[in-house]
Design a protein around this motif. Sequence first.
Motif, PDB file in Angstrom:
ATOM      1  N   LEU A  82       7.812   2.389  20.690  1.00 25.01           N
ATOM      2  CA  LEU A  82       8.421   3.619  21.179  1.00 25.01           C
ATOM      3  C   LEU A  82       9.088   4.342  20.010  1.00 25.01           C
ATOM      4  CD1 LEU A  82       9.183   5.443  23.577  1.00 25.01           C
ATOM      5  CD2 LEU A  82      11.226   4.020  23.890  1.00 25.01           C
ATOM      6  N   LEU A  83       8.663   5.581  19.783  1.00 27.93           N
ATOM      7  CA  LEU A  83       9.180   6.388  18.683  1.00 27.93           C
ATOM      8  C   LEU A  83       9.960   7.568  19.256  1.00 27.93           C
ATOM      9  CD1 LEU A  83       5.977   6.521  16.428  1.00 27.93           C
ATOM     10  CD2 LEU A  83       7.944   4.992  16.185  1.00 27.93           C
ATOM     11  N   ILE A  84      11.267   7.575  19.015  1.00 27.12           N
ATOM     12  CA  ILE A  84      12.136   8.663  19.450  1.00 27.12           C
ATOM     13  C   ILE A  84      12.692   9.339  18.200  1.00 27.12           C
ATOM     14  CG2 ILE A  84      14.180   9.293  20.776  1.00 27.12           C
ATOM     15  CD1 ILE A  84      12.008   8.091  22.510  1.00 27.12           C
ATOM     16  N   PRO A  85      12.606  10.670  18.091  1.00 28.24           N
ATOM     17  CA  PRO A  85      13.114  11.328  16.889  1.00 28.24           C
ATOM     18  C   PRO A  85      14.553  10.923  16.576  1.00 28.24           C
ATOM     19  CG  PRO A  85      11.881  12.890  18.218  1.00 28.24           C
ATOM     20  CD  PRO A  85      11.981  11.627  19.034  1.00 28.24           C
ATOM     21  N   GLY A  86      14.777  10.546  15.325  1.00 25.89           N
ATOM     22  CA  GLY A  86      16.103  10.167  14.870  1.00 25.89           C
ATOM     23  C   GLY A  86      16.506   8.741  15.180  1.00 25.89           C
ATOM     24  N   GLU A  87      15.711   8.027  16.008  1.00 23.13           N
ATOM     25  CA  GLU A  87      16.093   6.680  16.423  1.00 23.13           C
ATOM     26  C   GLU A  87      15.307   5.586  15.720  1.00 23.13           C
ATOM     27  OE1 GLU A  87      16.122   6.182  20.642  1.00 23.13           O
ATOM     28  OE2 GLU A  87      17.571   7.801  20.977  1.00 23.13           O
ATOM     29  N   VAL A  88      14.331   5.964  14.922  1.00 29.33           N
ATOM     30  CA  VAL A  88      13.516   4.957  14.227  1.00 29.33           C
ATOM     31  C   VAL A  88      13.174   5.466  12.839  1.00 29.33           C
ATOM     32  CG1 VAL A  88      11.356   5.875  15.169  1.00 29.33           C
ATOM     33  CG2 VAL A  88      11.455   3.501  14.412  1.00 29.33           C
ATOM     34  N   ALA A  89      13.195   4.547  11.868  1.00 29.13           N
ATOM     35  CA  ALA A  89      12.689   4.842  10.529  1.00 29.13           C
ATOM     36  C   ALA A  89      11.278   4.285  10.442  1.00 29.13           C
ATOM     37  CB  ALA A  89      13.589   4.211   9.467  1.00 29.13           C
ATOM     38  N   TRP A  90      10.322   5.128  10.058  1.00 29.31           N
ATOM     39  CA  TRP A  90       8.907   4.747  10.042  1.00 29.31           C
ATOM     40  C   TRP A  90       8.338   5.079   8.671  1.00 29.31           C
ATOM     41  CZ3 TRP A  90       4.793   7.849  13.288  1.00 29.31           C
ATOM     42  CH2 TRP A  90       3.512   7.378  12.978  1.00 29.31           C
ATOM     43  N   LEU A  91       7.850   4.046   7.983  1.00 27.38           N
ATOM     44  CA  LEU A  91       7.246   4.220   6.671  1.00 27.38           C
ATOM     45  C   LEU A  91       5.897   3.514   6.642  1.00 27.38           C
ATOM     46  CD1 LEU A  91      10.511   4.024   6.211  1.00 27.38           C
ATOM     47  CD2 LEU A  91       9.905   3.865   3.811  1.00 27.38           C
ATOM     48  N   ASP A  92       4.889   4.173   6.087  1.00 28.15           N
ATOM     49  CA  ASP A  92       3.610   3.544   5.804  1.00 28.15           C
ATOM     50  C   ASP A  92       3.529   3.239   4.315  1.00 28.15           C
ATOM     51  OD1 ASP A  92       2.937   3.880   8.421  1.00 28.15           O
ATOM     52  OD2 ASP A  92       1.139   5.095   8.052  1.00 28.15           O
ATOM     53  N   VAL A  93       3.034   2.064   3.992  1.00 29.61           N
ATOM     54  CA  VAL A  93       2.879   1.644   2.597  1.00 29.61           C
ATOM     55  C   VAL A  93       1.394   1.435   2.334  1.00 29.61           C
ATOM     56  CG1 VAL A  93       3.482  -0.090   0.870  1.00 29.61           C
ATOM     57  CG2 VAL A  93       5.143   0.552   2.628  1.00 29.61           C
ATOM     58  N   ILE A  94       0.870   2.120   1.316  1.00 30.20           N
ATOM     59  CA  ILE A  94      -0.551   2.085   1.004  1.00 30.20           C
ATOM     60  C   ILE A  94      -0.764   1.289  -0.281  1.00 30.20           C
ATOM     61  CG2 ILE A  94      -2.633   3.468   0.695  1.00 30.20           C
ATOM     62  CD1 ILE A  94      -1.000   4.050   3.305  1.00 30.20           C
ATOM     63  N   ILE A  95      -1.607   0.252  -0.200  1.00 25.95           N
ATOM     64  CA  ILE A  95      -1.932  -0.566  -1.365  1.00 25.95           C
ATOM     65  C   ILE A  95      -3.438  -0.531  -1.576  1.00 25.95           C
ATOM     66  CG2 ILE A  95      -1.860  -2.868  -2.404  1.00 25.95           C
ATOM     67  CD1 ILE A  95       0.880  -1.614  -2.070  1.00 25.95           C
ATOM     68  N   PRO A  96      -3.899   0.035  -2.704  1.00 24.64           N
ATOM     69  CA  PRO A  96      -5.346   0.091  -2.931  1.00 24.64           C
ATOM     70  C   PRO A  96      -5.927  -1.278  -3.280  1.00 24.64           C
ATOM     71  CG  PRO A  96      -4.151   1.134  -4.738  1.00 24.64           C
ATOM     72  CD  PRO A  96      -3.133   0.737  -3.729  1.00 24.64           C
ATOM     73  N   VAL A  97      -7.192  -1.463  -2.967  1.00 22.33           N
ATOM     74  CA  VAL A  97      -7.893  -2.685  -3.340  1.00 22.33           C
ATOM     75  C   VAL A  97      -7.847  -2.848  -4.860  1.00 22.33           C
ATOM     76  CG1 VAL A  97     -10.148  -3.817  -3.399  1.00 22.33           C
ATOM     77  CG2 VAL A  97      -9.409  -2.623  -1.338  1.00 22.33           C
ATOM     78  N   GLY A  98      -7.556  -4.063  -5.318  1.00 15.50           N
ATOM     79  CA  GLY A  98      -7.491  -4.321  -6.753  1.00 15.50           C
ATOM     80  C   GLY A  98      -6.114  -4.169  -7.351  1.00 15.50           C
ATOM     81  N   ASP A  99      -5.176  -3.587  -6.596  1.00 16.80           N
ATOM     82  CA  ASP A  99      -3.798  -3.475  -7.073  1.00 16.80           C
ATOM     83  C   ASP A  99      -3.188  -4.876  -7.188  1.00 16.80           C
ATOM     84  OD1 ASP A  99      -1.424  -1.188  -7.113  1.00 16.80           O
ATOM     85  OD2 ASP A  99      -0.695  -3.139  -6.425  1.00 16.80           O
ATOM     86  N   ALA A 100      -2.190  -5.009  -8.068  1.00 15.61           N
ATOM     87  CA  ALA A 100      -1.524  -6.297  -8.246  1.00 15.61           C
ATOM     88  C   ALA A 100      -0.870  -6.786  -6.957  1.00 15.61           C
ATOM     89  CB  ALA A 100      -0.485  -6.193  -9.367  1.00 15.61           C
ATOM     90  N   LEU A 101      -0.532  -5.872  -6.037  1.00 14.15           N
ATOM     91  CA  LEU A 101       0.087  -6.244  -4.771  1.00 14.15           C
ATOM     92  C   LEU A 101      -0.935  -6.531  -3.670  1.00 14.15           C
ATOM     93  CD1 LEU A 101       3.047  -3.691  -4.738  1.00 14.15           C
ATOM     94  CD2 LEU A 101       3.164  -6.152  -5.197  1.00 14.15           C
ATOM     95  N   TRP A 102      -2.199  -6.328  -3.959  1.00 18.72           N
ATOM     96  CA  TRP A 102      -3.243  -6.581  -2.973  1.00 18.72           C
ATOM     97  C   TRP A 102      -3.421  -8.081  -2.780  1.00 18.72           C
ATOM     98  CZ3 TRP A 102      -6.280  -3.972   0.418  1.00 18.72           C
ATOM     99  CH2 TRP A 102      -7.378  -4.665   0.947  1.00 18.72           C
ATOM    100  N   ASP A 103      -3.679  -8.486  -1.541  1.00 19.96           N
ATOM    101  CA  ASP A 103      -4.002  -9.875  -1.236  1.00 19.96           C
ATOM    102  C   ASP A 103      -5.149  -9.883  -0.244  1.00 19.96           C
ATOM    103  OD1 ASP A 103      -4.051 -12.612  -0.371  1.00 19.96           O
ATOM    104  OD2 ASP A 103      -1.956 -12.810  -0.986  1.00 19.96           O
ATOM    105  N   ASP A 104      -6.213 -10.629  -0.558  1.00 22.95           N
ATOM    106  CA  ASP A 104      -7.354 -10.703   0.348  1.00 22.95           C
ATOM    107  C   ASP A 104      -7.007 -11.398   1.663  1.00 22.95           C
ATOM    108  OD1 ASP A 104      -9.117  -9.411  -1.372  1.00 22.95           O
ATOM    109  OD2 ASP A 104      -9.742 -11.275  -2.340  1.00 22.95           O
ATOM    110  N   ASP A 105      -5.983 -12.241   1.637  1.00 22.94           N
ATOM    111  CA  ASP A 105      -5.575 -12.974   2.833  1.00 22.94           C
ATOM    112  C   ASP A 105      -4.705 -12.076   3.705  1.00 22.94           C
ATOM    113  OD1 ASP A 105      -3.758 -14.674   4.518  1.00 22.94           O
ATOM    114  OD2 ASP A 105      -4.952 -16.272   3.622  1.00 22.94           O
ATOM    115  N   VAL A 106      -5.198 -11.751   4.891  1.00 19.20           N
ATOM    116  CA  VAL A 106      -4.472 -10.834   5.778  1.00 19.20           C
ATOM    117  C   VAL A 106      -3.100 -11.395   6.148  1.00 19.20           C
ATOM    118  CG1 VAL A 106      -4.521  -9.697   8.024  1.00 19.20           C
ATOM    119  CG2 VAL A 106      -6.600  -9.843   6.667  1.00 19.20           C
TER     120      VAL A 106
END
Length: 226
Positions: A82-106
């Motif tokens: 449930l997303l209510i304006p002002g009541e939740v902080a929502w961030l998406d984080v994008i990691i490209p394939v091959g980046d040092a932070l990438w992990d093949d294990d889900v």
Amino acid sequence: MTSPVVGWVSGRWWVERLRAPAAAHHGRPLPDEPVRSVWVHEVDRPALVLGSTQEDDVVDRDVAAALGIDVVRRHSGGGAVLLIPGEVAWLDVIIPVGDALWDDDVGRASRWLGYVWRAALADLGVGGAVVHEGGLSCGPFGRLVCFAAIGPGEVLVGVRKVVGISQRRTRAAARFQCAVHRVWEPRLLARLLGLDEEAEAVLDTAVLEVRATPEDIATAFLDHLP
């Protein structure tokens, strides 16, 4: 109404902020050539977001319409959010394939993200947070409500969930969708999902609210990114 995208560089990350309906945020495609990015989302009206595998009939559409709450669907799995304006902080984080932070294990892929969130929460005065390193644990309502389940990389204080993380993968990148509730609305969520008072009582104890502004939550998170 969707606002213009505002973007800037923060360390090794490209950061964007966008205010729009939840459906527009979830429908936004990944770039053809993704880079390490954080998308800071602001919703401009209330929405109940279903996971990719949930049935449409889990929602009481009459209640949602009467309350002016959009019902939309995301491409990542898990339960409803449930997303209510002002009541939740929502961030998406994008990691490209091959980046040092990438992990093949889900199952491992979001673990580092949980530790970033734990450090950010400490800055916001939330102590005692732990990162869940095990598998998915659903409990009685976890398949229905995202914050009633515990998944890999998610952050808890005691038995209460603080940070929810869902994941979507393409050939080019992983997209981690993170949510932190400033205000938790178990009664409203129970009405939308047609749940009884007993279920509402369970949901009431599922989440720890973070009493900081969405802007302060996003800033604390960005400050701890590698």
